[in-house]
Design a protein around this motif. Structure first.
Motif, PDB file in Angstrom:
ATOM      1  N   LEU A 246       0.843  -1.195   0.000  1.00 63.65           N
ATOM      2  CA  LEU A 246       0.000   0.000   0.000  1.00 63.65           C
ATOM      3  C   LEU A 246       0.877   1.243   0.000  1.00 63.65           C
ATOM      4  CD1 LEU A 246      -2.704  -0.982   2.655  1.00 63.65           C
ATOM      5  CD2 LEU A 246      -2.950  -0.996   0.171  1.00 63.65           C
ATOM      6  N   ALA A 247       0.673   2.087  -1.000  1.00 59.35           N
ATOM      7  CA  ALA A 247       1.487   3.293  -1.100  1.00 59.35           C
ATOM      8  C   ALA A 247       1.182   4.273   0.028  1.00 59.35           C
ATOM      9  CB  ALA A 247       1.252   3.964  -2.456  1.00 59.35           C
ATOM     10  N   ASN A 248      -0.042   4.210   0.591  1.00 65.96           N
ATOM     11  CA  ASN A 248      -0.446   5.166   1.618  1.00 65.96           C
ATOM     12  C   ASN A 248      -0.536   4.530   3.012  1.00 65.96           C
ATOM     13  OD1 ASN A 248      -2.641   3.582   1.068  1.00 65.96           O
ATOM     14  ND2 ASN A 248      -4.018   5.262   0.505  1.00 65.96           N
ATOM     15  N   ALA A 249       0.182   3.416   3.232  1.00 66.75           N
ATOM     16  CA  ALA A 249       0.274   2.861   4.584  1.00 66.75           C
ATOM     17  C   ALA A 249       1.087   3.816   5.452  1.00 66.75           C
ATOM     18  CB  ALA A 249       0.927   1.488   4.553  1.00 66.75           C
ATOM     19  N   LEU A 250       0.813   3.800   6.746  1.00 72.14           N
ATOM     20  CA  LEU A 250       1.564   4.658   7.661  1.00 72.14           C
ATOM     21  C   LEU A 250       3.027   4.209   7.706  1.00 72.14           C
ATOM     22  CD1 LEU A 250      -1.060   4.952  10.537  1.00 72.14           C
ATOM     23  CD2 LEU A 250      -0.277   6.797   9.041  1.00 72.14           C
ATOM     24  N   ARG A 291      -7.369  -2.737   4.825  1.00 77.15           N
ATOM     25  CA  ARG A 291      -7.548  -2.066   3.526  1.00 77.15           C
ATOM     26  C   ARG A 291      -7.039  -2.914   2.366  1.00 77.15           C
ATOM     27  NH1 ARG A 291      -5.019   2.586   2.468  1.00 77.15           N
ATOM     28  NH2 ARG A 291      -3.591   2.669   4.250  1.00 77.15           N
ATOM     29  N   PRO A 300      -7.808   5.857   3.944  1.00 75.83           N
ATOM     30  CA  PRO A 300      -6.539   5.730   4.665  1.00 75.83           C
ATOM     31  C   PRO A 300      -6.525   6.644   5.885  1.00 75.83           C
ATOM     32  CG  PRO A 300      -6.244   7.023   2.678  1.00 75.83           C
ATOM     33  CD  PRO A 300      -7.632   6.469   2.617  1.00 75.83           C
ATOM     34  N   VAL A 302      -5.309   9.433   8.629  1.00 72.67           N
ATOM     35  CA  VAL A 302      -4.638  10.730   8.461  1.00 72.67           C
ATOM     36  C   VAL A 302      -3.315  10.762   9.222  1.00 72.67           C
ATOM     37  CG1 VAL A 302      -6.774  11.980   8.066  1.00 72.67           C
ATOM     38  CG2 VAL A 302      -5.930  11.708  10.411  1.00 72.67           C
TER      39      VAL A 302
END
Length: 311
Positions: A246-250, A291, A300, A302
């Motif tokens: 996932l590119a937008n994982a924390l 996800r 995702p 914040v």
């Protein structure tokens, strides 16, 4: 603790409990800032009562008060697993019943949450066992397969639920199609020079057996997702979050999360910073797993619950 306070949670229109920190996080973190196991062991060895009694007393004092299984909600269902050393199978504590399938079922049990959780977390050998005195007449007739008689129905010798089923799978496996597994279990370390005296060698062998059982349980659930017999996902404290793709994982560098995974599983004080980092890590890896494998439409996050702590 979450079940005990469920009815006090104030959910908004989006299903978010606005007082979640006050009712749940704050008391859990306060308890995690204390050391219980050392004092319980010393008091149990030197004074009246058992180590299990002392652990239950700490839970009672810091978390549950006089709460019982009847203070848990009907929904969602909270189940506390222990292992019955006598019968060799799980004993489950919940609001509707306490049940060891070999010994029998007690409906609507009024056992204290402090005792049930002490039994569930009675990690052998030092915190185990917890002894539970039971009134035999409370058992529903013919609900045990082969051990519904004394002394099995009058005194139960209980240990950590993970001894029998570390992931808690058996409780839900036959009933549910979608299963989410959160695994904070430890890892068996290699030993270049294992001790050979009888006691240390026996403990090492038992730990090897336990590690193999855990691995088989984990493989069972992951295989079920792969072959589509179950829906859901698995995430663990040693998972590499990058594997979810996932590119937008924390941001959770594996080197740092593995350091968190090495924090000992004890009833001992955890520093405020490590508490926040552990919470952040659990939050992040749960989000990524859900996800990726359960609901790709989820928004995702914040940021971390404790942004300044990171992992």
């Amino acid at each position: 603790m979450l079940g005990l306070h469920w009815s006090s949670l104030a959910f908004d229109q989006n299903g978010i409990a606005q007082n979640f920190a006050q009712e749940f996080i704050t008391p859990i973190r306060q308890f995690a800032a204390t050391t219980t196991d050392v004092w319980a062991i010393l008091a149990g060895m030197l004074g009246p009562g058992t180590i299990g009694d002392r652990v239950a007393a700490a839970y009672r004092r810091h978390l549950f008060g006089a709460g019982t299984l009847q203070d848990l909600p009907d929904r969602p269902r909270f189940v506390i697993n222990t292992t019955n050393v006598q019968s060799g199978v799980l004993c489950r504590f919940s609001r509707p019943y306490m049940w060891d399938y070999r010994v029998g079922q007690i409906k609507n049990p009024t056992i204290e949450l402090a005792i049930a959780v002490a039994a569930s977390s009675a990690f052998p050998p030092v915190l185990s066992p917890v002894q539970l005195d039971v009134e035999p007449s409370l058992f529903t007739p013919n609900t045990g397969t082969d051990l519904q008689f004394e002394p099995y129905t009058s005194k139960m010798i209980l240990t950590d639920g993970g001894v029998y089923d570390n992931l808690g799978l058996e409780t839900v496996w036959k009933e549910y199609q979608t299963i989410l597994v959160s695994d904070a279990g430890g890892k068996l370390d290699a030993q270049s020079r294992p001790r050979t005296n009888w006691i240390c060698h026996a403990l090492r062998v038992l730990n090897l057996i336990d590690s193999q059982v855990r691995s088989l349980r984990k493989q069972q659930v992951i295989d079920s997702y792969t072959n589509k017999t179950r829906n859901g996902t698995y995430w663990g404290i040693r998972t590499n979050i990058a594997n979810y793709g996932l590119a937008n994982a924390l941001p959770c560098p594996e080197k740092q999360t593995l350091q968190l995974a090495d924090i000992a599983t004890r009833l001992a004080r955890v520093s405020p910073l490590n508490q926040e980092r552990l919470i952040n890590w659990g939050y992040a890896v749960c989000d990524a797993a859900l996800r990726k494998h359960v609901d790709t439409s989820l928004a995702p996050p914040v940021g971390f619950p404790y942004p300044s702590a990171g992992v």
